[in-house]
Design an enzyme around this catalytic site. Structure first.
Site, PDB file in Angstrom:
ATOM      1  N   CYS A  45       0.833  -1.207   0.000  1.00  0.00           N
ATOM      2  CA  CYS A  45       0.000   0.000   0.000  1.00  0.00           C
ATOM      3  C   CYS A  45       0.870   1.261   0.000  1.00  0.00           C
ATOM      4  CB  CYS A  45      -0.918  -0.053   1.226  1.00  0.00           C
ATOM      5  SG  CYS A  45      -1.767   1.489   1.593  1.00  0.00           S
TER       6      CYS A  45
ATOM      7  N   CYS B 288      -0.049   3.932   2.539  1.00  0.00           N
ATOM      8  CA  CYS B 288       0.348   3.506   3.890  1.00  0.00           C
ATOM      9  C   CYS B 288       1.803   3.875   4.150  1.00  0.00           C
ATOM     10  CB  CYS B 288       0.177   1.995   4.059  1.00  0.00           C
ATOM     11  SG  CYS B 288      -1.520   1.416   3.858  1.00  0.00           S
TER      12      CYS B 288
END
Length: 109
Positions: free
Chosen positions: A33, A36
């Protein structure tokens, strides 16, 4: 992972988060991600600056599907604040540090 944050898992989530005597910010993330990864340094800075009031843990959603599913985590990054075993705040997505600090003001102010 920053020095001020620690990893939690399906196995340790209850002890690390639900039974904590202070609010816990859980960063639900995954290695693939991008957002993230962009948020990670901000989370580390907040954890370091406010460790007296807020515990910060990271949960890899790929490795810990049980907890992610239990709390309905469908998009990441998702940040949940738990207090006394309950979710008291949910923040989804990436935001600049000042905005995130403002979102967390009730817990770190």
């Amino acid at each position: 992972m920053g020095a001020a944050t620690k990893d939690t898992s399906d196995a340790t989530f209850e002890a690390d988060v639900l039974k904590s005597d202070k609010p816990v910010l859980v960063d639900f993330w995954a290695p693939w991600c991008g957002p993230c990864k962009a948020l990670a340094p901000v989370i580390d800075e907040i954890a370091a600056a406010h460790s007296d009031k807020l515990t910060v843990v990271k949960l890899n959603t790929d490795d810990n599907p049980q907890t992610s599913q239990k709390y309905g985590i469908t998009g990441i990054p998702t940040l949940n604040v738990y207090q006394n075993g309950e979710v008291v705040k949910t923040i989804v997505g990436v935001m600049p540090k000042p905005k995130l600090v403002k979102e967390l003001e009730a817990f770190i102010g």
